[in-house]
Design a protein around this motif. Structure first.
Motif, PDB file in Angstrom:
ATOM      1  N   ILE A  21       0.878  -1.168   0.000  1.00 43.18           N
ATOM      2  CA  ILE A  21       0.000   0.000   0.000  1.00 43.18           C
ATOM      3  C   ILE A  21       0.915   1.216   0.000  1.00 43.18           C
ATOM      4  CG2 ILE A  21      -1.801   1.253   1.245  1.00 43.18           C
ATOM      5  CD1 ILE A  21      -2.676  -1.471   2.416  1.00 43.18           C
ATOM      6  N   PRO A  22       1.076   1.865  -1.161  1.00 43.58           N
ATOM      7  CA  PRO A  22       2.042   2.968  -1.271  1.00 43.58           C
ATOM      8  C   PRO A  22       1.819   4.115  -0.284  1.00 43.58           C
ATOM      9  CG  PRO A  22       1.325   2.266  -3.449  1.00 43.58           C
ATOM     10  CD  PRO A  22       0.464   1.550  -2.451  1.00 43.58           C
ATOM     11  N   ASP A  23       0.582   4.418   0.066  1.00 45.24           N
ATOM     12  CA  ASP A  23       0.315   5.526   0.984  1.00 45.24           C
ATOM     13  C   ASP A  23       0.703   5.228   2.433  1.00 45.24           C
ATOM     14  OD1 ASP A  23      -0.740   7.435  -0.833  1.00 45.24           O
ATOM     15  OD2 ASP A  23      -2.667   6.396  -0.821  1.00 45.24           O
ATOM     16  N   LEU A  24       0.847   3.952   2.775  1.00 43.29           N
ATOM     17  CA  LEU A  24       1.193   3.558   4.144  1.00 43.29           C
ATOM     18  C   LEU A  24       2.621   3.012   4.130  1.00 43.29           C
ATOM     19  CD1 LEU A  24      -2.121   1.779   5.197  1.00 43.29           C
ATOM     20  CD2 LEU A  24      -1.500   4.194   5.438  1.00 43.29           C
ATOM     21  N   LYS A  25       3.554   3.846   4.543  1.00 45.83           N
ATOM     22  CA  LYS A  25       4.973   3.504   4.463  1.00 45.83           C
ATOM     23  C   LYS A  25       5.267   2.153   5.125  1.00 45.83           C
ATOM     24  CE  LYS A  25       9.389   5.792   5.000  1.00 45.83           C
ATOM     25  NZ  LYS A  25      10.048   7.015   5.437  1.00 45.83           N
ATOM     26  N   TYR A  26       5.944   1.290   4.383  1.00 45.08           N
ATOM     27  CA  TYR A  26       6.365  -0.039   4.831  1.00 45.08           C
ATOM     28  C   TYR A  26       5.208  -1.016   5.032  1.00 45.08           C
ATOM     29  CZ  TYR A  26      10.592   2.652   5.788  1.00 45.08           C
ATOM     30  OH  TYR A  26      11.674   3.491   5.688  1.00 45.08           O
ATOM     31  N   GLU A  35      -4.277 -13.826  -4.258  1.00 46.19           N
ATOM     32  CA  GLU A  35      -5.343 -13.735  -3.254  1.00 46.19           C
ATOM     33  C   GLU A  35      -4.782 -13.753  -1.835  1.00 46.19           C
ATOM     34  OE1 GLU A  35      -5.279 -15.922  -5.804  1.00 46.19           O
ATOM     35  OE2 GLU A  35      -6.919 -15.191  -7.068  1.00 46.19           O
ATOM     36  N   GLU A  36      -3.801 -14.618  -1.607  1.00 50.86           N
ATOM     37  CA  GLU A  36      -3.187 -14.693  -0.273  1.00 50.86           C
ATOM     38  C   GLU A  36      -2.447 -13.400   0.050  1.00 50.86           C
ATOM     39  OE1 GLU A  36      -0.154 -17.450   2.381  1.00 50.86           O
ATOM     40  OE2 GLU A  36      -0.348 -17.868   0.241  1.00 50.86           O
ATOM     41  N   ALA A  37      -1.722 -12.855  -0.926  1.00 43.80           N
ATOM     42  CA  ALA A  37      -1.017 -11.591  -0.706  1.00 43.80           C
ATOM     43  C   ALA A  37      -2.010 -10.479  -0.373  1.00 43.80           C
ATOM     44  CB  ALA A  37      -0.190 -11.223  -1.939  1.00 43.80           C
ATOM     45  N   LEU A  38      -3.153 -10.456  -1.054  1.00 46.43           N
ATOM     46  CA  LEU A  38      -4.179  -9.453  -0.772  1.00 46.43           C
ATOM     47  C   LEU A  38      -4.739  -9.618   0.635  1.00 46.43           C
ATOM     48  CD1 LEU A  38      -6.022  -7.125  -1.566  1.00 46.43           C
ATOM     49  CD2 LEU A  38      -7.561  -8.819  -2.615  1.00 46.43           C
ATOM     50  N   ARG A  39      -5.079 -10.854   1.018  1.00 48.30           N
ATOM     51  CA  ARG A  39      -5.590 -11.092   2.379  1.00 48.30           C
ATOM     52  C   ARG A  39      -4.595 -10.621   3.426  1.00 48.30           C
ATOM     53  NH1 ARG A  39      -7.280 -16.007   0.195  1.00 48.30           N
ATOM     54  NH2 ARG A  39      -5.496 -17.082   1.109  1.00 48.30           N
ATOM     55  N   GLU A  40      -3.317 -10.934   3.200  1.00 48.21           N
ATOM     56  CA  GLU A  40      -2.282 -10.590   4.167  1.00 48.21           C
ATOM     57  C   GLU A  40      -2.048  -9.082   4.246  1.00 48.21           C
ATOM     58  OE1 GLU A  40      -0.884 -12.698   6.404  1.00 48.21           O
ATOM     59  OE2 GLU A  40      -2.335 -14.121   5.588  1.00 48.21           O
ATOM     60  N   VAL A  41      -2.086  -8.386   3.107  1.00 47.71           N
ATOM     61  CA  VAL A  41      -1.855  -6.938   3.152  1.00 47.71           C
ATOM     62  C   VAL A  41      -3.050  -6.223   3.786  1.00 47.71           C
ATOM     63  CG1 VAL A  41      -2.709  -6.047   0.910  1.00 47.71           C
ATOM     64  CG2 VAL A  41      -0.657  -5.082   1.940  1.00 47.71           C
ATOM     65  N   LEU A  42      -4.237  -6.783   3.673  1.00 46.93           N
ATOM     66  CA  LEU A  42      -5.386  -6.186   4.357  1.00 46.93           C
ATOM     67  C   LEU A  42      -5.242  -6.320   5.873  1.00 46.93           C
ATOM     68  CD1 LEU A  42      -8.298  -7.230   1.974  1.00 46.93           C
ATOM     69  CD2 LEU A  42      -7.268  -4.950   2.241  1.00 46.93           C
ATOM     70  N   LYS A  43      -4.681  -7.432   6.327  1.00 47.39           N
ATOM     71  CA  LYS A  43      -4.380  -7.587   7.761  1.00 47.39           C
ATOM     72  C   LYS A  43      -3.305  -6.592   8.179  1.00 47.39           C
ATOM     73  CE  LYS A  43      -5.136 -12.592   7.770  1.00 47.39           C
ATOM     74  NZ  LYS A  43      -4.436 -13.891   7.943  1.00 47.39           N
ATOM     75  N   ALA A  44      -2.286  -6.441   7.325  1.00 43.68           N
ATOM     76  CA  ALA A  44      -1.200  -5.507   7.622  1.00 43.68           C
ATOM     77  C   ALA A  44      -1.727  -4.071   7.674  1.00 43.68           C
ATOM     78  CB  ALA A  44      -0.089  -5.633   6.576  1.00 43.68           C
ATOM     79  N   LYS A  45      -2.655  -3.738   6.795  1.00 42.24           N
ATOM     80  CA  LYS A  45      -3.237  -2.391   6.793  1.00 42.24           C
ATOM     81  C   LYS A  45      -3.961  -2.121   8.110  1.00 42.24           C
ATOM     82  CE  LYS A  45      -7.239  -1.111   4.836  1.00 42.24           C
ATOM     83  NZ  LYS A  45      -8.251  -0.775   3.836  1.00 42.24           N
ATOM     84  N   THR A  46      -4.752  -3.083   8.557  1.00 43.05           N
ATOM     85  CA  THR A  46      -5.463  -2.933   9.831  1.00 43.05           C
ATOM     86  C   THR A  46      -4.475  -2.724  10.974  1.00 43.05           C
ATOM     87  OG1 THR A  46      -7.325  -4.255   9.047  1.00 43.05           O
ATOM     88  CG2 THR A  46      -7.044  -4.082  11.432  1.00 43.05           C
ATOM     89  N   ALA A  47      -3.429  -3.528  11.011  1.00 42.43           N
ATOM     90  CA  ALA A  47      -2.418  -3.406  12.067  1.00 42.43           C
ATOM     91  C   ALA A  47      -1.696  -2.064  11.976  1.00 42.43           C
ATOM     92  CB  ALA A  47      -1.419  -4.554  11.979  1.00 42.43           C
ATOM     93  N   TRP A  48      -1.370  -1.625  10.768  1.00 44.16           N
ATOM     94  CA  TRP A  48      -0.688  -0.352  10.563  1.00 44.16           C
ATOM     95  C   TRP A  48      -1.533   0.792  11.099  1.00 44.16           C
ATOM     96  CZ3 TRP A  48      -0.520   4.528   8.881  1.00 44.16           C
ATOM     97  CH2 TRP A  48       0.674   5.086   8.455  1.00 44.16           C
ATOM     98  N   LEU A  49      -2.822   0.803  10.719  1.00 46.31           N
ATOM     99  CA  LEU A  49      -3.717   1.885  11.148  1.00 46.31           C
ATOM    100  C   LEU A  49      -3.947   1.861  12.655  1.00 46.31           C
ATOM    101  CD1 LEU A  49      -6.272   1.732   8.195  1.00 46.31           C
ATOM    102  CD2 LEU A  49      -4.508   3.473   8.589  1.00 46.31           C
ATOM    103  N   GLU A  50      -4.101   0.678  13.241  1.00 45.27           N
ATOM    104  CA  GLU A  50      -4.289   0.575  14.692  1.00 45.27           C
ATOM    105  C   GLU A  50      -3.057   1.067  15.445  1.00 45.27           C
ATOM    106  OE1 GLU A  50      -5.400  -3.500  15.417  1.00 45.27           O
ATOM    107  OE2 GLU A  50      -7.452  -3.164  14.692  1.00 45.27           O
ATOM    108  N   ALA A  51      -1.866   0.715  14.949  1.00 44.52           N
ATOM    109  CA  ALA A  51      -0.626   1.149  15.595  1.00 44.52           C
ATOM    110  C   ALA A  51      -0.472   2.665  15.502  1.00 44.52           C
ATOM    111  CB  ALA A  51       0.579   0.449  14.974  1.00 44.52           C
ATOM    112  N   ALA A  52      -0.789   3.232  14.348  1.00 45.38           N
ATOM    113  CA  ALA A  52      -0.691   4.686  14.184  1.00 45.38           C
ATOM    114  C   ALA A  52      -1.654   5.404  15.131  1.00 45.38           C
ATOM    115  CB  ALA A  52      -0.973   5.073  12.734  1.00 45.38           C
TER     116      ALA A  52
END
Length: 73
Positions: A21-26, A35-52
């Motif tokens: 996700i280019p807008d969310l650094k790292y 499909e697996e990469a998409l599922r995993e990056v959606l989990k990473a996005k949730t974690a990124w936003l929660e941490a921020a």
């Protein structure tokens, strides 16, 4: 509301798919399929936003859009 753009591409070096996700650094993830990469990056996005939010860090607005090319006949 706009959502964040997600890139998914095959990496020969990693022998699998990378999603980022280019807008969310790292914020990126790996999967053996697109499909697996998409599922995993959606989990990473949730974690990124929660941490921020937990650390009171700024959350960027979704801005990245890929270039769109038109074929001219």
């Amino acid at each position: 509301m706009k959502d964040y753009h997600i890139n998914i591409f095959y990496s020969e070096e990693d022998d699998g798919y990378i999603a980022d996700i280019p807008d969310l650094k790292y914020c990126s993830a790996f999967g053996s399929t697109e499909e697996e990469a998409l599922r995993e990056v959606l989990k990473a996005k949730t974690a990124w936003l929660e941490a921020a939010k937990a650390e009171a860090k700024p959350i960027p607005e979704p801005k990245y859009r890929p270039a769109i090319y038109q074929l001219v006949s």
